[in-house]
Scaffold this motif. Structure first.
Motif, PDB file in Angstrom:
ATOM      1  N   MET A   1       0.755  -1.285  -0.077  1.00  0.00           N
ATOM      2  CA  MET A   1       0.029  -0.145   0.117  1.00  0.00           C
ATOM      3  C   MET A   1       0.842   1.379   0.087  1.00  0.00           C
ATOM      4  O   MET A   1       1.582   1.285   0.932  1.00  0.00           O
ATOM      5  CB  MET A   1      -0.816  -0.134   1.352  1.00  0.00           C
ATOM      6  N   SER A   2       0.555   2.312  -0.653  1.00  0.00           N
ATOM      7  CA  SER A   2       1.467   3.215  -1.096  1.00  0.00           C
ATOM      8  C   SER A   2       0.645   4.721  -0.891  1.00  0.00           C
ATOM      9  O   SER A   2      -0.665   4.502  -1.397  1.00  0.00           O
ATOM     10  CB  SER A   2       1.987   3.381  -2.269  1.00  0.00           C
ATOM     11  N   ILE A   3       1.120   5.908  -0.403  1.00  0.00           N
ATOM     12  CA  ILE A   3       0.467   6.985  -0.388  1.00  0.00           C
ATOM     13  C   ILE A   3       1.525   8.074  -1.111  1.00  0.00           C
ATOM     14  O   ILE A   3       2.274   7.933  -0.850  1.00  0.00           O
ATOM     15  CB  ILE A   3      -0.074   7.385   1.279  1.00  0.00           C
ATOM     16  N   PRO A   4       0.820   9.302  -1.419  1.00  0.00           N
ATOM     17  CA  PRO A   4       1.625  10.246  -1.957  1.00  0.00           C
ATOM     18  C   PRO A   4       2.822  10.754  -0.994  1.00  0.00           C
ATOM     19  O   PRO A   4       2.530  10.511   0.427  1.00  0.00           O
ATOM     20  CB  PRO A   4       0.775  10.990  -2.253  1.00  0.00           C
ATOM     21  N   ALA A   5       3.802  11.223  -1.340  1.00  0.00           N
ATOM     22  CA  ALA A   5       4.819  11.695  -0.454  1.00  0.00           C
ATOM     23  C   ALA A   5       4.390  12.888   0.393  1.00  0.00           C
ATOM     24  O   ALA A   5       3.687  13.718  -0.038  1.00  0.00           O
ATOM     25  CB  ALA A   5       6.079  12.289  -1.314  1.00  0.00           C
ATOM     26  N   THR A   6       4.840  12.905   1.447  1.00  0.00           N
ATOM     27  CA  THR A   6       4.217  13.700   2.679  1.00  0.00           C
ATOM     28  C   THR A   6       5.500  14.394   3.251  1.00  0.00           C
ATOM     29  O   THR A   6       6.513  13.677   3.388  1.00  0.00           O
ATOM     30  CB  THR A   6       3.428  13.242   3.230  1.00  0.00           C
ATOM     31  N   THR A   7       5.293  15.569   3.764  1.00  0.00           N
ATOM     32  CA  THR A   7       6.355  16.159   4.730  1.00  0.00           C
ATOM     33  C   THR A   7       6.284  15.380   6.191  1.00  0.00           C
ATOM     34  O   THR A   7       4.890  14.570   6.234  1.00  0.00           O
ATOM     35  CB  THR A   7       6.054  17.709   4.987  1.00  0.00           C
ATOM     36  N   LEU A   8       6.918  15.555   7.162  1.00  0.00           N
ATOM     37  CA  LEU A   8       6.829  14.979   8.429  1.00  0.00           C
ATOM     38  C   LEU A   8       5.722  15.367   8.967  1.00  0.00           C
ATOM     39  O   LEU A   8       5.037  14.573   9.656  1.00  0.00           O
ATOM     40  CB  LEU A   8       8.289  15.263   9.377  1.00  0.00           C
ATOM     41  N   THR A   9       5.333  16.551   8.933  1.00  0.00           N
ATOM     42  CA  THR A   9       3.962  17.227   9.754  1.00  0.00           C
ATOM     43  C   THR A   9       2.991  16.655   8.926  1.00  0.00           C
ATOM     44  O   THR A   9       1.949  16.321  10.013  1.00  0.00           O
ATOM     45  CB  THR A   9       4.102  18.691   9.560  1.00  0.00           C
ATOM     46  N   ASN A  10       2.914  16.696   7.809  1.00  0.00           N
ATOM     47  CA  ASN A  10       1.546  15.949   7.083  1.00  0.00           C
ATOM     48  C   ASN A  10       1.470  14.428   7.564  1.00  0.00           C
ATOM     49  O   ASN A  10       0.533  13.950   7.502  1.00  0.00           O
ATOM     50  CB  ASN A  10       1.714  16.129   5.572  1.00  0.00           C
ATOM     51  N   SER A  11       2.747  13.701   7.577  1.00  0.00           N
ATOM     52  CA  SER A  11       2.760  12.343   7.807  1.00  0.00           C
ATOM     53  C   SER A  11       2.002  12.160   9.412  1.00  0.00           C
ATOM     54  O   SER A  11       1.264  11.192   9.567  1.00  0.00           O
ATOM     55  CB  SER A  11       4.181  11.530   7.993  1.00  0.00           C
TER      56      SER A  11
END
Length: 345
Positions: free
Chosen positions: A1-11
């Motif tokens: 399962m993959s999700i779009p790239a995110t910043t640490l805060t968004n993660s």
């Protein structure tokens, strides 16, 4: 399962959102399991051991097999074995909602037997990891197959012993008090609807539990912490979130035996998952050449389970605040395990 790239805060924000969905689904699942147990006249301990523990372990199942396919031995073992002490400590948290020590309520020896068999399987697994499985057949070690056989024997014995009454404690608290009312409406719901809602809750736990795992791994990379440490802390915590919410909810509605069996049953499943992981792991026996963190996780799993085993046998226990002494000791031991994991990371 993959999700779009995110910043640490968004993660972190996505992690919190997924955790909320898993929390709600797990809480609802506890209500549904309690209703199904009443509807079909099933023992709460049996429902916790077979239904709840399997449903709440779905993220561990998917994560373990996925990591094994990717040949990530440390991630597989640290996630599985690191989650055992964590999930046992969840019972200590659930003790906040129990009227007295949560281990005072079981009326049969089922739970003490569950804990004893869990200690046995943990000990066997620890011995295998120390020996290192020098022999293998088609890259599969005999140790993981032995664990699977022992698990099957344990479930058979627990199921056979469920109706036994040769061990009866005395001086018990009031039976199954319900200090917190369950969600209204289950009494008028059809059996088909209850089963459908249970299935939906399980799917939500699986899907969003897997998203939690993906996000935990991403947070681990973005924060720069070690894989072994993350495996036994953040990742194990993410996959153990369903056990946390279902156990707390079960304690709040007074289904204490179901909460206990949910945790012990989930821990037994964590051990038996080593066998399918060994099958798909192609680089040799998965229990061969394990890290020091794995041995520590197994040892701490034995320690916390043994503490609750004593608590199940010794019915009159002192309390510290609202918690039983056994729950306090388990929580302290779990915190000590985190320090130990960080030290050997």
């Amino acid at each position: 399962m993959s999700i779009p790239a995110t910043t640490l805060t968004n993660s972190l924000l996505l992690f919190a959102l997924c955790a909320g969905v898993v929390w709600f689904s797990g809480a609802r699942l506890a209500y549904l399991a309690d209703a199904l147990a009443d509807r079909y006249k099933l023992a709460k301990s049996l429902v916790g051991l077979l239904l709840l523990s399997l449903a709440t372990s779905l993220p561990e199942v998917a994560t373990t097999l996925s990591a094994a396919v990717n040949q990530a031995q440390n991630l597989v073992l640290n996630n599985l074995f690191g989650g055992i002490a964590l999930q046992t400590a969840i019972l200590g948290v659930a003790d906040f909602w129990a009227r007295g020590s949560i281990t005072n309520y079981p009326r049969k020896a089922n739970h003490a037997l569950e804990a004893t068999l869990l200690v046995l399987l943990l000990s066997i697994t620890l011995i295998i990891t120390v020996i290192g499985e020098p022999v293998a057949l088609f890259h599969i070690g005999p140790g993981s197959a032995l664990i699977a056989l022992c698990y099957a024997g344990a479930i058979w014995l627990l199921r056979r012993y469920d109706g036994s009454s040769d061990w009866v404690p005395v001086d018990l608290p009031d039976p199954e008090p319900r200090p917190f009312l369950a969600v209204k409406g289950n009494g008028d719901t059809s059996n088909h609807s209850l089963i459908l809602q249970t299935t939906i809750a399980c799917l939500a736990i699986l899907i969003f539990g897997l998203l939690l795992v993906v996000l935990a791994e991403r947070i681990a990379l973005q924060s720069g912490l070690g894989t072994s440490f993350i495996g036994v802390t953040l990742l194990a915590g993410a996959t153990s979130l369903p056990e946390l919410t279902t156990s707390i909810t079960a304690a709040r509605i007074g289904a204490y035996t179901m909460a206990i069996s949910n945790i012990f049953g989930s821990n037994l499943i964590m051990l038996v998952l080593v066998f399918p992981a060994d099958i798909v792991y192609r680089d040799g026996p998965i229990l061969q050449g394990t890290s020091q963190t794995v041995s520590l996780a197994l040892a701490f799993g034995i320690a916390v389970t043994a503490i609750y085993l004593v608590g199940l046998i010794v019915r009159r226990k002192p309390r510290i605040g609202v918690l039983g002494l056994d729950s306090v000791l388990v929580i302290i031991t779990f915190v000590a395990s985190l320090v130990a994991y960080y030290y050997v990371r």
